[in-house]
Design a protein around this motif. Structure first.
Motif, PDB file in Angstrom:
ATOM      1  N   LEU A   1      -7.273  -2.137  -0.200  1.00  0.00           N
ATOM      2  CA  LEU A   1      -6.792  -0.906  -0.828  1.00  0.00           C
ATOM      3  C   LEU A   1      -7.333   0.334  -0.106  1.00  0.00           C
ATOM      4  O   LEU A   1      -6.677   1.377  -0.063  1.00  0.00           O
ATOM      5  CB  LEU A   1      -7.204  -0.871  -2.298  1.00  0.00           C
TER       6      LEU A   1
ATOM      7  N   LEU B   1       0.805  -1.220   0.000  1.00  0.00           N
ATOM      8  CA  LEU B   1       0.000   0.000   0.000  1.00  0.00           C
ATOM      9  C   LEU B   1       0.838   1.271   0.000  1.00  0.00           C
ATOM     10  O   LEU B   1       0.502   2.246  -0.676  1.00  0.00           O
ATOM     11  CB  LEU B   1      -0.931  -0.002   1.218  1.00  0.00           C
TER      12      LEU B   1
ATOM     13  N   ARG C   1      -4.266   4.035  -5.959  1.00  0.00           N
ATOM     14  CA  ARG C   1      -4.945   3.123  -5.035  1.00  0.00           C
ATOM     15  C   ARG C   1      -6.461   3.256  -5.144  1.00  0.00           C
ATOM     16  O   ARG C   1      -7.181   2.255  -5.172  1.00  0.00           O
ATOM     17  CB  ARG C   1      -4.491   3.409  -3.601  1.00  0.00           C
TER      18      ARG C   1
END
Length: 357
Positions: free
Chosen positions: A344, A312, A320
């Protein structure tokens, strides 16, 4: 399975827990995949950990009984992991009444496996191996489980354990191996808490220290730590797993918080034990075809390496968000697309109780 090494899944991670429905569904997945047992040991069940002396609520006990019966029906062995976190402390050894009461309660489930888990607790205690051996023998004498497994406080050579839980007593592993009844297995995670690759020489050395073959607690693909929670581990187990079965008493996999996505890695391990020419990369393509609808499989094939290696933090916020939208649009019965989108979006946040990432 090669050398009849028992394969199973241990629900032993921190953070967002699986639901009772998912635990039930797991049995249906394990049976045809090639696994033989499931060990219920979620860190979120306080009645097995910080509040182990207390009984489960009526609702949770009924859910646990129903789950156990389902595993009996599907032919998968059912185990439970008890973590009496303060029982090794100087005053804890005398708490035999509460320990006996807890084992009596667990006996009502008629588990096939009972794990006595001494991880996640202070270990700089004199005569630690002797204390844990005495407790394990007491539990084994009163349990109706056919198999007992002990997880030592120091279950790896990883120095992080001493940093977090105190200095390991001198000769701890050797004393534990010498004193513990040979019928009781011992969990081991490898040279690291989360070991990427196992060698035969390491496992042979561990067997000499413990005076028995280790029961592997494999922390792949688990992702509950501060660093690992920012990654998804979807790829099959490495080819090293195909070469260690004869050195193990058993092999238990600790999966991800993402129940459905964990199936991709889980489905690969039995292949490592049965396929003469195990090829993880080729198998990944096959598993995507078997477990995912085509559009989702294509998306995961494209993104799996990024989710594993970059995680991430390395994905720009706008990218994202775009990826999350993409996966939310890939609605599917497998539940995998929703788990990717939630990850996410940061909905699988790190549990600070996990200290060994």
């Amino acid at each position: 399975m090669i050398n009849n090494t028992p394969l199973g899944v241990i629900e032993g991670f921190f953070g967002r827990s699986w639901s009772w429905q998912q635990r039930t569904e797991l049995a249906t997945f394990l049976q045809p995949t090639g696994y033989g047992y499931y060990l219920y040991a979620p860190k979120s069940d306080t009645r097995l950990r910080s509040q182990w002396r207390q009984d489960w609520s009526q609702d949770d006990w009924q859910a646990l009984c129903t789950l156990r019966q389902h595993y009996r029906t599907t032919g998968i062995e059912f185990g439970i992991g008890l973590s009496p976190l303060d029982l090794c402390a100087p005053n804890g050894r005398t708490d035999s009444v509460c320990l006996s009461a807890k084992i009596d309660r667990i006996n009502q489930l008629q588990p096939d496996i009972l794990a006595l888990l001494f991880d996640d607790m202070r270990g700089d205690i004199p005569q630690l191996a002797t204390i844990q051996t005495e407790l394990a023998h007491r539990v084994a004498a009163s349990s109706n489980a056919s198999k007992i497994i002990l997880c030592p406080t120091y279950y790896s050579d990883d120095p992080i354990l001493e940093k977090v839980f105190g200095a390991r007593p001198s000769g701890y592993w050797e004393a534990l191996g010498q004193q513990l009844d040979s019928s009781i297995d011992i969990f081991w995670t490898g040279p690291k808490v989360c070991t990427e690759q196992f060698t035969r020489s390491h496992l042979s050395d561990v067997a000499n220290r413990l005076q028995r073959q280790p029961f592997l607690w494999d922390n792949y693909p688990v992702n509950d730590g501060a660093t690992k929670s920012k990654h998804l581990y979807l790829k099959p187990f490495g080819s090293d797993r195909a070469d260690i079965g004869d050195l193990l008493a058993g092999h238990a996999v600790n999966p991800m918080n993402q129940f459905n996505l964990s199936k991709l890695a889980l489905a690969s391990l039995p292949h490592a034990y049965t396929d003469a020419s195990y090829q993880p990369d080729r198998l990944f393509n096959t598993l995507l075809e078997q477990l995912c609808p085509p559009a989702l499989g294509a998306a995961l094939q494209e993104d799996a390496a990024r989710f594993t290696a970059e995680g991430l933090d390395a994905i720009e916020p706008e990218v994202r968000a775009s990826l999350a939208q993409r996966y939310r649009q890939l609605v599917d019965d497998s539940g995998m697309s929703a788990e990717v989108a939630d990850w996410l979006a940061g909905k699988y946040s790190f549990d600070p109780a996990c200290l060994t990432d």
